[in-house]
Design an enzyme around this catalytic site. Structure first.
Site, PDB file in Angstrom:
ATOM      1  N   ASP A   1      43.425  25.292  37.952  1.00  0.00           N
ATOM      2  CA  ASP A   1      42.526  26.262  37.368  1.00  0.00           C
ATOM      3  C   ASP A   1      42.402  26.410  35.799  1.00  0.00           C
ATOM      4  O   ASP A   1      41.893  27.407  35.305  1.00  0.00           O
ATOM      5  CB  ASP A   1      42.952  27.687  37.977  1.00  0.00           C
ATOM      6  CG  ASP A   1      42.423  27.702  39.459  1.00  0.00           C
ATOM      7  OD1 ASP A   1      41.225  27.307  39.581  1.00  0.00           O
ATOM      8  OD2 ASP A   1      43.231  28.404  40.296  1.00  0.00           O
TER       9      ASP A   1
ATOM     10  N   ASP B   1      36.006  24.699  44.588  1.00  0.00           N
ATOM     11  CA  ASP B   1      36.090  25.480  43.186  1.00  0.00           C
ATOM     12  C   ASP B   1      36.340  24.534  41.898  1.00  0.00           C
ATOM     13  O   ASP B   1      35.946  25.007  40.561  1.00  0.00           O
ATOM     14  CB  ASP B   1      37.232  26.421  43.241  1.00  0.00           C
ATOM     15  CG  ASP B   1      37.326  27.107  44.719  1.00  0.00           C
ATOM     16  OD1 ASP B   1      37.045  26.494  45.772  1.00  0.00           O
ATOM     17  OD2 ASP B   1      37.664  28.105  44.566  1.00  0.00           O
TER      18      ASP B   1
HETATM   19  N1  GLY Z   1      39.186  30.009  43.150  1.00  0.00           N
HETATM   20  C1  GLY Z   1      39.442  30.923  43.749  1.00  0.00           C
HETATM   21  C2  GLY Z   1      38.315  31.674  44.243  1.00  0.00           C
HETATM   22  O1  GLY Z   1      37.206  31.437  44.159  1.00  0.00           O
HETATM   23  O2  GLY Z   1      38.674  32.690  44.980  1.00  0.00           O
END
Ligand code: GLY
Length: 399
Positions: free
Chosen positions: A113, A172
Protein backbone atom coordinates in the site's frame (compact mmCIF):
# COMPACT_ATOMS: atom_id res chain seq x y z
CA UNK A 1 -59.68 23.92 -14.58
CA UNK A 2 -58.06 22.83 -11.30
CA UNK A 3 -57.19 19.43 -12.80
CA UNK A 4 -55.72 21.16 -15.84
CA UNK A 5 -53.53 23.37 -13.62
CA UNK A 6 -52.26 20.38 -11.64
CA UNK A 7 -51.51 18.52 -14.88
CA UNK A 8 -49.63 21.54 -16.23
CA UNK A 9 -47.59 21.82 -13.04
CA UNK A 10 -46.73 18.13 -13.18
CA UNK A 11 -45.62 18.48 -16.77
CA UNK A 12 -43.50 21.52 -15.99
CA UNK A 13 -42.06 20.08 -12.79
CA UNK A 14 -38.92 18.64 -14.41
CA UNK A 15 -38.23 22.08 -15.90
CA UNK A 16 -38.72 23.78 -12.51
CA UNK A 17 -36.73 21.10 -10.69
CA UNK A 18 -33.86 21.47 -13.12
CA UNK A 19 -33.98 25.24 -12.83
CA UNK A 20 -33.79 24.85 -9.04
CA UNK A 21 -30.66 22.66 -9.26
CA UNK A 22 -27.61 24.30 -7.70
CA UNK A 23 -25.12 25.33 -10.39
CA UNK A 24 -22.10 23.01 -10.37
CA UNK A 25 -19.47 25.72 -9.68
CA UNK A 26 -21.51 26.84 -6.67
CA UNK A 27 -21.92 23.25 -5.46
CA UNK A 28 -18.17 22.64 -5.78
CA UNK A 29 -17.25 25.76 -3.81
CA UNK A 30 -19.83 24.97 -1.10
CA UNK A 31 -18.48 21.42 -0.77
CA UNK A 32 -14.85 22.60 -0.69
CA UNK A 33 -15.71 25.11 1.99
CA UNK A 34 -17.23 22.34 4.14
CA UNK A 35 -14.16 20.20 3.43
CA UNK A 36 -11.80 22.96 4.59
CA UNK A 37 -13.81 23.62 7.75
CA UNK A 38 -13.97 19.92 8.62
CA UNK A 39 -10.31 19.27 7.84
CA UNK A 40 -9.13 22.12 10.03
CA UNK A 41 -11.25 20.77 12.89
CA UNK A 42 -9.75 17.32 12.42
CA UNK A 43 -6.18 18.60 12.10
CA UNK A 44 -6.55 20.62 15.26
CA UNK A 45 -7.72 17.53 17.14
CA UNK A 46 -4.87 15.44 15.75
CA UNK A 47 -2.26 18.04 16.59
CA UNK A 48 -2.34 16.83 20.17
CA UNK A 49 -2.30 13.14 19.19
CA UNK A 50 1.32 12.50 18.23
CA UNK A 51 1.77 9.87 15.51
CA UNK A 52 -1.94 9.28 14.89
CA UNK A 53 -3.92 9.36 11.62
CA UNK A 54 -7.70 9.46 11.16
CA UNK A 55 -9.40 6.24 10.13
CA UNK A 56 -13.13 6.61 10.81
CA UNK A 57 -15.72 8.00 13.20
CA UNK A 58 -17.81 5.42 15.04
CA UNK A 59 -20.14 5.60 18.04
CA UNK A 60 -19.42 9.30 18.42
CA UNK A 61 -15.63 8.72 18.56
CA UNK A 62 -12.76 9.55 16.25
CA UNK A 63 -10.92 6.30 15.48
CA UNK A 64 -7.23 6.74 14.70
CA UNK A 65 -4.30 4.55 13.63
CA UNK A 66 -0.53 4.88 13.50
CA UNK A 67 1.46 5.16 10.24
CA UNK A 68 1.36 1.41 9.59
CA UNK A 69 -2.36 1.23 8.71
CA UNK A 70 -2.88 1.52 4.95
CA UNK A 71 -4.80 4.81 5.16
CA UNK A 72 -2.02 6.97 6.65
CA UNK A 73 -1.42 8.95 3.43
CA UNK A 74 -4.97 10.12 2.91
CA UNK A 75 -5.43 12.86 5.50
CA UNK A 76 -2.08 14.48 4.60
CA UNK A 77 -3.29 14.26 0.99
CA UNK A 78 -6.63 15.85 1.86
CA UNK A 79 -4.77 18.79 3.39
CA UNK A 80 -2.38 19.15 0.44
CA UNK A 81 -5.24 19.11 -2.06
CA UNK A 82 -7.20 21.72 -0.11
CA UNK A 83 -4.05 23.83 0.22
CA UNK A 84 -3.44 23.61 -3.53
CA UNK A 85 -6.97 24.85 -4.15
CA UNK A 86 -6.91 27.68 -1.62
CA UNK A 87 -3.47 28.41 -0.13
CA UNK A 88 -3.76 29.04 3.61
CA UNK A 89 -0.94 28.97 6.17
CA UNK A 90 -2.89 26.72 8.55
CA UNK A 91 -3.55 24.13 5.86
CA UNK A 92 0.12 24.19 4.88
CA UNK A 93 1.32 23.76 8.47
CA UNK A 94 -1.09 20.90 9.11
CA UNK A 95 -0.26 19.24 5.76
CA UNK A 96 3.43 19.28 6.70
CA UNK A 97 2.69 18.01 10.22
CA UNK A 98 0.62 15.06 8.97
CA UNK A 99 3.05 14.29 6.12
CA UNK A 100 6.01 14.15 8.52
CA UNK A 101 4.12 11.63 10.62
CA UNK A 102 3.97 9.24 7.65
CA UNK A 103 7.75 9.21 7.09
CA UNK A 104 8.43 5.80 8.75
CA UNK A 105 6.23 4.24 6.05
CA UNK A 106 9.21 4.51 3.68
CA UNK A 107 10.83 1.47 5.30
CA UNK A 108 7.78 -0.78 5.29
CA UNK A 109 8.25 -3.92 3.23
CA UNK A 110 5.30 -5.95 4.51
CA UNK A 111 2.62 -4.14 2.48
CA UNK A 112 1.94 -3.10 -1.10
CA UNK A 113 0.00 0.00 0.00
CA UNK A 114 2.96 2.37 -0.25
CA UNK A 115 1.32 4.20 -3.15
CA UNK A 116 -1.63 5.21 -1.00
CA UNK A 117 0.60 5.92 1.98
CA UNK A 118 3.47 7.81 0.36
CA UNK A 119 2.35 9.09 -3.04
CA UNK A 120 -0.79 10.71 -1.57
CA UNK A 121 1.17 12.37 1.27
CA UNK A 122 4.81 12.99 0.29
CA UNK A 123 4.00 12.85 -3.43
CA UNK A 124 1.28 15.49 -3.20
CA UNK A 125 3.50 17.57 -0.93
CA UNK A 126 6.48 17.28 -3.29
CA UNK A 127 4.41 18.36 -6.30
CA UNK A 128 3.41 21.53 -4.42
CA UNK A 129 6.59 22.42 -2.54
CA UNK A 130 9.46 20.69 -4.40
CA UNK A 131 10.87 19.93 -0.93
CA UNK A 132 13.96 17.74 -1.66
CA UNK A 133 13.48 15.80 1.58
CA UNK A 134 10.05 14.67 0.35
CA UNK A 135 11.70 13.31 -2.80
CA UNK A 136 14.26 11.40 -0.73
CA UNK A 137 11.44 9.79 1.27
CA UNK A 138 9.67 8.85 -1.96
CA UNK A 139 12.86 7.27 -3.35
CA UNK A 140 13.36 5.16 -0.22
CA UNK A 141 9.70 4.11 -0.32
CA UNK A 142 10.00 2.90 -3.91
CA UNK A 143 12.93 0.68 -2.93
CA UNK A 144 10.77 -0.81 -0.17
CA UNK A 145 7.86 -1.36 -2.55
CA UNK A 146 10.09 -3.10 -5.10
CA UNK A 147 11.03 -5.78 -2.56
CA UNK A 148 7.54 -7.12 -3.34
CA UNK A 149 8.02 -7.18 -7.13
CA UNK A 150 8.41 -10.52 -8.86
CA UNK A 151 9.96 -10.25 -12.35
CA UNK A 152 9.03 -13.90 -12.95
CA UNK A 153 5.32 -13.43 -12.18
CA UNK A 154 5.15 -9.82 -13.40
CA UNK A 155 3.27 -8.56 -10.34
CA UNK A 156 3.80 -6.80 -7.03
CA UNK A 157 2.70 -8.95 -4.11
CA UNK A 158 -0.18 -7.37 -2.16
CA UNK A 159 -0.36 -9.45 0.98
CA UNK A 160 1.95 -11.94 2.63
CA UNK A 161 1.69 -15.60 1.53
CA UNK A 162 -0.65 -17.80 3.55
CA UNK A 163 -1.98 -21.34 3.51
CA UNK A 164 -4.75 -20.11 1.20
CA UNK A 165 -2.83 -17.75 -1.09
CA UNK A 166 0.73 -18.32 -2.37
CA UNK A 167 1.27 -14.94 -4.05
CA UNK A 168 -1.83 -12.78 -3.57
CA UNK A 169 -2.48 -9.72 -5.68
CA UNK A 170 -5.57 -7.59 -5.12
CA UNK A 171 -7.23 -5.29 -7.62
CA UNK A 172 -6.52 -2.37 -5.23
CA UNK A 173 -2.86 -2.78 -6.17
CA UNK A 174 -3.54 -0.98 -9.45
CA UNK A 175 -3.59 2.17 -7.33
CA UNK A 176 0.08 1.79 -6.36
CA UNK A 177 1.15 2.02 -9.98
CA UNK A 178 0.69 5.80 -10.02
CA UNK A 179 3.54 6.05 -7.51
CA UNK A 180 5.79 4.02 -9.84
CA UNK A 181 4.81 6.10 -12.88
CA UNK A 182 5.38 9.35 -11.01
CA UNK A 183 8.80 8.26 -9.73
CA UNK A 184 9.78 6.95 -13.15
CA UNK A 185 9.19 10.40 -14.63
CA UNK A 186 10.76 12.18 -11.67
CA UNK A 187 13.95 10.14 -11.57
CA UNK A 188 14.21 9.05 -15.21
CA UNK A 189 14.27 5.38 -14.12
CA UNK A 190 12.42 3.66 -16.98
CA UNK A 191 12.38 0.35 -15.14
CA UNK A 192 9.74 1.73 -12.77
CA UNK A 193 7.40 2.43 -15.67
CA UNK A 194 8.08 -1.03 -17.13
CA UNK A 195 7.14 -2.61 -13.80
CA UNK A 196 3.93 -0.58 -13.64
CA UNK A 197 2.99 -1.67 -17.17
CA UNK A 198 3.81 -5.31 -16.56
CA UNK A 199 1.72 -5.39 -13.36
CA UNK A 200 -1.17 -3.69 -15.19
CA UNK A 201 -0.91 -6.17 -18.09
CA UNK A 202 -0.81 -9.29 -15.91
CA UNK A 203 -3.72 -7.95 -13.85
CA UNK A 204 -5.66 -7.18 -17.01
CA UNK A 205 -5.18 -10.78 -18.09
CA UNK A 206 -6.15 -12.48 -14.84
CA UNK A 207 -8.35 -10.26 -12.69
CA UNK A 208 -11.26 -9.62 -15.06
CA UNK A 209 -14.35 -11.62 -15.96
CA UNK A 210 -16.05 -11.58 -19.34
CA UNK A 211 -18.36 -8.72 -18.22
CA UNK A 212 -15.29 -6.67 -17.10
CA UNK A 213 -16.12 -6.89 -13.42
CA UNK A 214 -13.08 -7.95 -11.40
CA UNK A 215 -12.11 -10.42 -8.71
CA UNK A 216 -10.77 -8.91 -5.54
CA UNK A 217 -7.91 -11.37 -4.93
CA UNK A 218 -5.96 -13.36 -7.53
CA UNK A 219 -3.23 -15.56 -6.12
CA UNK A 220 -0.40 -16.77 -8.35
CA UNK A 221 1.48 -20.03 -8.09
CA UNK A 222 5.20 -19.18 -8.31
CA UNK A 223 5.89 -22.69 -9.63
CA UNK A 224 3.73 -22.26 -12.75
CA UNK A 225 3.26 -18.49 -12.95
CA UNK A 226 -0.48 -19.04 -13.32
CA UNK A 227 -3.28 -18.03 -10.94
CA UNK A 228 -4.20 -20.83 -8.52
CA UNK A 229 -7.05 -18.99 -6.74
CA UNK A 230 -9.55 -16.22 -7.50
CA UNK A 231 -11.43 -15.07 -4.43
CA UNK A 232 -12.78 -12.18 -2.48
CA UNK A 233 -11.74 -10.81 0.90
CA UNK A 234 -13.90 -7.71 1.25
CA UNK A 235 -16.70 -8.50 -1.19
CA UNK A 236 -19.90 -10.50 -0.81
CA UNK A 237 -18.69 -13.57 -2.75
CA UNK A 238 -15.76 -14.75 -4.85
CA UNK A 239 -17.69 -14.04 -8.05
CA UNK A 240 -19.43 -10.85 -6.92
CA UNK A 241 -18.58 -7.27 -7.90
CA UNK A 242 -17.24 -5.60 -4.74
CA UNK A 243 -17.96 -1.92 -5.39
CA UNK A 244 -14.71 -0.32 -4.28
CA UNK A 245 -12.65 -2.98 -6.06
CA UNK A 246 -14.42 -2.13 -9.33
CA UNK A 247 -13.67 1.55 -8.69
CA UNK A 248 -9.97 0.84 -8.01
CA UNK A 249 -9.77 -0.99 -11.35
CA UNK A 250 -11.47 1.84 -13.23
CA UNK A 251 -9.19 4.42 -11.65
CA UNK A 252 -6.09 2.28 -12.18
CA UNK A 253 -6.55 1.70 -15.91
CA UNK A 254 -7.63 5.29 -16.54
CA UNK A 255 -4.47 6.48 -14.77
CA UNK A 256 -2.30 3.99 -16.69
CA UNK A 257 -3.69 5.32 -19.98
CA UNK A 258 -2.96 8.90 -18.89
CA UNK A 259 0.62 7.87 -18.02
CA UNK A 260 1.40 5.70 -21.05
CA UNK A 261 -1.16 6.45 -23.79
CA UNK A 262 -1.23 2.69 -24.48
CA UNK A 263 -4.63 2.07 -26.12
CA UNK A 264 -5.21 -1.22 -24.24
CA UNK A 265 -5.51 0.67 -20.95
CA UNK A 266 -8.08 3.09 -22.36
CA UNK A 267 -10.04 0.16 -23.75
CA UNK A 268 -10.00 -1.59 -20.36
CA UNK A 269 -11.05 1.58 -18.51
CA UNK A 270 -13.93 2.06 -20.95
CA UNK A 271 -15.09 -1.53 -20.47
CA UNK A 272 -15.04 -1.18 -16.68
CA UNK A 273 -16.84 2.17 -16.92
CA UNK A 274 -19.57 0.61 -19.05
CA UNK A 275 -19.98 -2.22 -16.55
CA UNK A 276 -20.39 0.27 -13.69
CA UNK A 277 -22.36 3.08 -15.28
CA UNK A 278 -24.88 0.77 -16.96
CA UNK A 279 -25.19 -1.65 -14.05
CA UNK A 280 -28.87 -2.36 -13.31
CA UNK A 281 -28.17 -2.22 -9.57
CA UNK A 282 -26.38 1.13 -9.60
CA UNK A 283 -28.92 3.22 -7.64
CA UNK A 284 -30.56 6.32 -9.06
CA UNK A 285 -28.31 8.63 -7.00
CA UNK A 286 -25.29 6.73 -8.46
CA UNK A 287 -23.80 5.88 -5.06
CA UNK A 288 -23.08 2.13 -5.26
CA UNK A 289 -24.14 -0.42 -2.69
CA UNK A 290 -21.03 -1.84 -1.03
CA UNK A 291 -21.22 -4.80 -3.42
CA UNK A 292 -23.21 -4.83 -6.67
CA UNK A 293 -24.32 -8.37 -5.79
CA UNK A 294 -25.18 -7.83 -2.12
CA UNK A 295 -28.21 -10.05 -1.47
CA UNK A 296 -30.17 -7.43 0.47
CA UNK A 297 -30.22 -4.72 -2.20
CA UNK A 298 -31.99 -2.21 -1.98
CA UNK A 299 -31.46 -2.33 1.80
CA UNK A 300 -27.72 -3.00 1.61
CA UNK A 301 -25.38 -0.25 2.91
CA UNK A 302 -23.93 2.13 0.37
CA UNK A 303 -20.25 2.86 -0.14
CA UNK A 304 -19.61 6.58 -0.62
CA UNK A 305 -15.88 5.83 -0.94
CA UNK A 306 -16.51 3.71 -4.05
CA UNK A 307 -18.58 6.56 -5.50
CA UNK A 308 -15.83 9.10 -4.79
CA UNK A 309 -13.11 6.94 -6.42
CA UNK A 310 -15.40 6.23 -9.36
CA UNK A 311 -16.34 9.90 -9.83
CA UNK A 312 -12.71 10.99 -9.81
CA UNK A 313 -11.79 8.29 -12.34
CA UNK A 314 -14.77 9.04 -14.60
CA UNK A 315 -13.92 12.74 -14.76
CA UNK A 316 -10.39 11.87 -15.84
CA UNK A 317 -11.67 9.27 -18.30
CA UNK A 318 -14.01 11.86 -19.82
CA UNK A 319 -10.96 13.97 -20.67
CA UNK A 320 -9.06 11.05 -22.24
CA UNK A 321 -11.77 9.13 -24.09
CA UNK A 322 -12.23 10.58 -27.60
CA UNK A 323 -15.54 8.70 -28.11
CA UNK A 324 -19.02 10.09 -27.51
CA UNK A 325 -19.11 8.10 -24.25
CA UNK A 326 -17.02 10.86 -22.67
CA UNK A 327 -20.24 12.81 -22.05
CA UNK A 328 -21.73 9.83 -20.19
CA UNK A 329 -18.67 9.49 -17.96
CA UNK A 330 -18.77 13.16 -17.04
CA UNK A 331 -22.52 13.21 -16.51
CA UNK A 332 -22.37 10.18 -14.20
CA UNK A 333 -19.54 11.71 -12.18
CA UNK A 334 -21.49 14.96 -11.86
CA UNK A 335 -24.51 13.03 -10.57
CA UNK A 336 -22.30 11.24 -8.06
CA UNK A 337 -20.79 14.49 -6.85
CA UNK A 338 -24.24 16.09 -6.57
CA UNK A 339 -25.35 13.16 -4.41
CA UNK A 340 -22.20 13.20 -2.27
CA UNK A 341 -22.56 16.96 -1.83
CA UNK A 342 -26.16 16.63 -0.62
CA UNK A 343 -27.09 16.55 3.04
CA UNK A 344 -27.51 12.79 2.83
CA UNK A 345 -23.76 12.25 2.43
CA UNK A 346 -21.95 15.50 3.24
CA UNK A 347 -21.30 15.98 6.95
CA UNK A 348 -22.55 19.11 8.65
CA UNK A 349 -19.61 21.28 9.72
CA UNK A 350 -18.65 20.51 13.30
CA UNK A 351 -19.98 16.92 13.18
CA UNK A 352 -18.46 13.49 12.38
CA UNK A 353 -15.13 14.32 14.03
CA UNK A 354 -14.10 16.43 11.04
CA UNK A 355 -14.68 13.77 8.36
CA UNK A 356 -16.26 15.14 5.20
CA UNK A 357 -18.39 12.31 3.83
CA UNK A 358 -20.71 9.90 5.61
CA UNK A 359 -21.98 6.44 4.55
CA UNK A 360 -18.97 4.48 3.38
CA UNK A 361 -18.29 0.79 3.91
CA UNK A 362 -14.80 -0.47 4.69
CA UNK A 363 -14.96 -4.22 5.22
CA UNK A 364 -18.51 -5.54 5.37
CA UNK A 365 -17.72 -9.27 5.70
CA UNK A 366 -15.53 -8.50 8.72
CA UNK A 367 -18.33 -6.31 10.20
CA UNK A 368 -15.80 -3.51 10.18
CA UNK A 369 -16.55 0.11 9.21
CA UNK A 370 -20.07 -0.31 7.88
CA UNK A 371 -21.95 2.90 7.01
CA UNK A 372 -19.33 5.25 8.46
CA UNK A 373 -17.01 8.05 7.32
CA UNK A 374 -13.66 6.87 5.91
CA UNK A 375 -10.58 8.99 5.29
CA UNK A 376 -10.07 7.69 1.74
CA UNK A 377 -13.64 8.60 0.77
CA UNK A 378 -12.74 12.17 1.72
CA UNK A 379 -9.47 12.09 -0.23
CA UNK A 380 -11.05 10.96 -3.52
CA UNK A 381 -14.11 13.19 -3.04
CA UNK A 382 -11.86 16.26 -2.89
CA UNK A 383 -9.83 15.01 -5.83
CA UNK A 384 -13.04 14.55 -7.83
CA UNK A 385 -14.36 18.01 -6.88
CA UNK A 386 -11.07 19.60 -7.94
CA UNK A 387 -10.96 17.62 -11.16
CA UNK A 388 -14.49 18.75 -11.98
CA UNK A 389 -13.59 22.33 -11.10
CA UNK A 390 -10.62 22.19 -13.48
CA UNK A 391 -12.76 20.53 -16.14
CA UNK A 392 -15.43 23.26 -15.93
CA UNK A 393 -12.75 25.93 -16.18
CA UNK A 394 -11.09 24.25 -19.19
CA UNK A 395 -13.71 22.01 -20.85
CA UNK A 396 -11.28 20.78 -23.53
CA UNK A 397 -9.08 19.25 -20.84
CA UNK A 398 -6.35 21.83 -21.49
CA UNK A 399 -5.12 23.41 -18.28
N1 GLY B 1 -7.29 -1.70 0.05
C1 GLY B 1 -8.26 -1.60 0.97
C2 GLY B 1 -9.64 -1.23 0.58
O1 GLY B 1 -9.98 -0.80 -0.48
O2 GLY B 1 -10.44 -1.44 1.48
Amino acid sequence: MKRFTILLLLLLCPVFCRAAEEPLPQMIERALSVAREQSLIMAETLQGMEGRFPRTFENGQLVTEDYRWWVSGFFPGVLWQLYADAPDVRLLAYARMMTDRAEPVKLMTDTHDLGFMLHDSFGQGYKLTADPHYLEVLKTGIRSLLTRWSPELGVIKSWESSARWKYPVIIDNMMNLEYLCFMSRETGDKQLMDIAKRHADVTLQNHFRSDYSSYHVVSYDPATGAPHAKNTAQGYADDSAWARGQAWGLYGYTMMYRETLEPRYLEQARHIAHFLVNHPRLPEDKIPYWDFDAPDIPDAPRDASAAAVMASALIELSTLDPSKDAALWLETAEQQLRSLSSERYLAKPGTQGGFILMHSTGNYPAHSEVDVPLTYADYYYIEALLRLKAQLAHPSGAE
